[in-house]
Design an enzyme around this catalytic site. Structure first.
Site, mmCIF file in Angstrom:
data_model
loop_
_atom_site.group_PDB
_atom_site.id
_atom_site.type_symbol
_atom_site.label_atom_id
_atom_site.label_comp_id
_atom_site.label_asym_id
_atom_site.label_seq_id
_atom_site.Cartn_x
_atom_site.Cartn_y
_atom_site.Cartn_z
ATOM 1 N N ASP A 1 -49.067 3.720 20.785
ATOM 2 C CA ASP A 1 -49.177 3.945 19.576
ATOM 3 C C ASP A 1 -49.566 2.517 19.016
ATOM 4 O OD1 ASP A 1 -48.864 6.079 17.018
ATOM 5 O OD2 ASP A 1 -48.407 3.840 16.430
ATOM 6 N N TYR B 1 -52.158 -3.740 13.028
ATOM 7 C CA TYR B 1 -50.964 -4.411 13.889
ATOM 8 C C TYR B 1 -51.683 -5.383 14.615
ATOM 9 C CZ TYR B 1 -48.603 0.229 13.734
ATOM 10 O OH TYR B 1 -47.901 1.247 13.447
ATOM 11 N N LYS C 1 -54.820 3.825 13.959
ATOM 12 C CA LYS C 1 -54.774 4.302 12.558
ATOM 13 C C LYS C 1 -55.861 3.397 12.012
ATOM 14 C CE LYS C 1 -49.900 4.692 13.548
ATOM 15 N NZ LYS C 1 -49.669 3.588 14.455
ATOM 16 N N HIS D 1 -53.677 5.650 7.961
ATOM 17 C CA HIS D 1 -52.275 4.977 7.998
ATOM 18 C C HIS D 1 -51.286 5.403 7.018
ATOM 19 C CE1 HIS D 1 -50.534 1.439 10.429
ATOM 20 N NE2 HIS D 1 -49.703 1.877 9.756
#
Ligand code: A2P
Length: 279
Positions: free
Chosen positions: A48, A53, A78, A111
């Protein structure tokens, strides 16, 4: 390579997601490839990540380097808040897929709802289009409150496959989980270990001692028994391995009741109803 058997949850579109995955939020890019390779070699088949990120490329490199066939890995990413909207959403997916080095993603999530922008319905239509094109297998959301879920379903006619939310014993999200059951949405837990903060809690360590398991294993098991999909984060190969060694024991109703006493409503992340950050 024979894929390891492991529990899965069947989503409302018929696709199966491995119950335990590796989360890479807060994993620095330079540590991501090693962590994801460690997870895949241990048997994880669910990773994930998210555009925001900053480690999608490293996740993609790890999957390739692992030798695990792409179709065995359930890959989640996401759509970031700044990229919401129909056209921007489609473009953002292209960038994520390019960084990941894949032709398709197994699950693509919005998200955050970003209520002030009021773009999540258009964004979800973009996700639906990507699913029609076969570039995304399942579509879902993250951090959605019941009113966001109901608006999304009313305006698109599509029920998201999952809602990934902050969920741990201090914030067990009973009401939202019940809404998910009513709507046919799978619950996915982020910060499942309370970002590590629950691991030294005496309630958790006591249960761990009775099972000769680690506190992290007890918490992951708690999620599994609640019916959650769970994505603990670790950069440490030993912890990554032990976090996956959770399929051979069962918490008793007494254990579950004592963990329930930890519910104090503590939220570690932002409140989705007021989080409108698009930076
Ligand atoms: P590390 O990456 O150094 O292992 P969450 O998934 O709730 O966000 O929690 C992640 C935090 O918990 C990280 O700080 C991670 O540190 C730590 N962690 C994950 N698994 C374990 C474990 N088995 N034992 C101790 N700490 C852990």
């Amino acid at each position: 390579m024979t894929p390891p058997t492991q529990p899965t949850i069947v989503l409302n579109d018929g696709n199966a997601i491995p119950t335990v995955g590796l989360g890479v939020w807060q994993t620095p890019p330079e540590e991501t490839q090693r962590a994801v390779e460690a997870a895949l070699s241990t048997g994880y088949r669910h990773i994930d990540t998210a555009a925001v990120y900053g480690n999608e490329s490293e996740v993609g490199h790890a999957i390739k380097a692992s030798g695990v066939p792409r179709e065995e890995v359930f890959l989640v990413t996401k759509l970031w808040n700044a990229d919401q909207g129909y056209d921007k959403g489609l473009k953002a997916f292209d960038v994520s897929a390019e960084r990941l080095g894949v032709d398709y993603v197994d699950l693509y999530l919005i998200h955050w709802p970003v209520p002030a922008a009021n773009l999540f319905v258009d964004s979800f239509k973009a996700l639906a289009h990507l699913r029609e094109q076969g570039r995304v297998r399942s579509i879902g959301v993250s951090n959605f409150a019941p009113e966001h879920l109901r608006t999304l379903i009313a305006d698109t006619g599509i029920v998201p496959a999952v809602n990934q939310i902050e969920l741990h014993p201090r914030l067990p999200q009973q009401e939202l989980r019940q809404v998910h059951v009513e709507l046919g949405i799978a619950t996915e837990a982020w910060s499942p270990l309370g970002q590590g903060g629950l691991l030294s809690d005496p309630v958790v360590t006591t249960v761990a001692d009775t099972h000769c398991k680690t506190p992290a294993q007890v918490l992951i098991r708690w999620h599994i028994q609640l019916g959650n999909i769970v994505i603990p984060k670790s950069v440490n190969p030993d912890r990554i391995a032990s976090n996956f060694d959770v399929f051979d024991f069962e918490l008793s109703s007494h254990d579950i009741a004592s963990i329930a006493t930890l519910d104090d409503g503590t939220r570690l992340g932002p409140d989705p109803r007021t989080f409108n950050f698009t930076g």
